[in-house]
Design a protein around this motif. Structure first.
Motif, PDB file in Angstrom:
ATOM      1  N   ASN A   1       0.828  -1.199   0.000  1.00  0.00           N
ATOM      2  CA  ASN A   1       0.000   0.000   0.000  1.00  0.00           C
ATOM      3  C   ASN A   1       0.869   1.257   0.000  1.00  0.00           C
ATOM      4  OD1 ASN A   1      -1.533   2.273   1.497  1.00  0.00           O
ATOM      5  ND2 ASN A   1      -3.168   0.854   0.965  1.00  0.00           N
ATOM      6  N   GLN A   2       1.894   1.272   0.841  1.00  0.00           N
ATOM      7  CA  GLN A   2       2.761   2.447   0.911  1.00  0.00           C
ATOM      8  C   GLN A   2       3.529   2.644  -0.384  1.00  0.00           C
ATOM      9  OE1 GLN A   2       2.789   4.631   3.674  1.00  0.00           O
ATOM     10  NE2 GLN A   2       3.701   5.867   2.032  1.00  0.00           N
ATOM     11  N   ALA A   3       3.976   1.551  -0.989  1.00  0.00           N
ATOM     12  CA  ALA A   3       4.701   1.652  -2.255  1.00  0.00           C
ATOM     13  C   ALA A   3       3.829   2.248  -3.344  1.00  0.00           C
ATOM     14  CB  ALA A   3       5.215   0.279  -2.673  1.00  0.00           C
ATOM     15  N   LEU A   4       2.546   1.872  -3.376  1.00  0.00           N
ATOM     16  CA  LEU A   4       1.640   2.428  -4.374  1.00  0.00           C
ATOM     17  C   LEU A   4       1.399   3.915  -4.127  1.00  0.00           C
ATOM     18  CD1 LEU A   4      -1.044  -0.401  -4.759  1.00  0.00           C
ATOM     19  CD2 LEU A   4       1.032  -0.018  -6.096  1.00  0.00           C
ATOM     20  N   ARG A   5       1.284   4.286  -2.860  1.00  0.00           N
ATOM     21  CA  ARG A   5       1.120   5.698  -2.526  1.00  0.00           C
ATOM     22  C   ARG A   5       2.353   6.499  -2.933  1.00  0.00           C
ATOM     23  NH1 ARG A   5      -3.045   6.738   1.230  1.00  0.00           N
ATOM     24  NH2 ARG A   5      -4.105   4.842   1.919  1.00  0.00           N
TER      25      ARG A   5
END
Length: 245
Positions: A195-199
């Motif tokens: 999730n953080q990588a996509l953000r």
């Protein structure tokens, strides 16, 4: 919609790839969805999933994802032997070969009279990863990635810089990410990392965590959850109708 199905053998950079085509009977041009299977290739549950999506007005292409490593038409059983062979294939085939497979299916869609030039991707398990991977191609306008494995682990054959999640910034289409909270293949901490990588990459995505086990959409076996599966089909169809309009 009433659908029909056929088989095409597509040339790819790594050999002939059998591809199963599901599409509406009614004449017309439709958006294409490339549907990537589990490690077992096109089993009966995968065929039924493809038919469901096609019945909503899409051309669905189901490739044999490990065509280089198996005889044409291979379907692995949902047992230990099949799982071992499928996992061996998963860790053997380079990600770059999946990229060229995607290009071959895009070429097919561009030439088919029943396709309208709009293309999305969808997949379950390793197929969820491959749907994500396909979205690195600028022609993919939307990708539905259902409990995608191996995104966080960087264990599929590729250089570190070419791992799928590391290249998330290359994705221009919209992502649908669906996870089972009871899925041991992608625990809480790893989902948070994805999730953080996509953000950080600036991706356009929606994120859904459900109370389901791995393979909860597979309509064979004890983990199947029909209500969750129907909800995920609806989320996917809504995505494709919106993003591929």
């Amino acid at each position: 919609m009433i659908i029909k199905n056929e088989i095409v053998d597509l040339p790819t950079a790594t050999g002939t790839m059998r591809t199963y085509v599901y599409r509406p009977v009614e004449d017309g041009q439709y958006a294409t969805v490339i549907f990537y299977s589990e490690i077992f290739q096109q089993t009966a549950p995968i065929a039924r999933s493809a038919a469901i999506i096609a019945g909503h007005g899409f051309v669905v292409l189901v490739p044999e994802v490990f065509h280089e490593l198996n005889p044409v038409g291979t379907v692995l059983a949902y047992d230990e032997k099949g799982k071992d062979k499928g996992n061996h294939d998963k860790f053997t085939k380079p990600l770059a070969s999946h990229d060229s497979d995607t290009e071959a299916m895009i070429d097919f869609a561009d030439q088919a009279s029943f396709c309208n030039g709009k293309i999305g991707s969808m997949g379950v398990c390793i197929g969820g990863h491959l749907a994500f991977r396909a979205a690195l191609n600028q022609r993919i306008g939307a990708a539905a990635c259902l409990y995608a494995t191996d995104l966080h682990s960087n264990t599929l054959p590729a250089d570190d810089a070419d791992q799928s999640l590391a290249r998330a910034g290359d994705i221009n289409g919209e992502l649908l990410m669906v996870w089972g909270r009871q899925d041991p293949h992608v625990p809480d901490a790893n989902r948070a990392d994805i999730n953080q990588a996509l953000r950080d990459s600036g991706c356009l995505f929606s994120w859904h965590e459900v109370n389901g086990q791995h393979a909860f959409m597979r309509d064979e076996g004890v983990r199947y959850d029909p209500e969750l599966a129907l909800n995920c089909y609806r989320l996917s169809v809504d995505l494709f109708r919106r993003a591929l309009a």
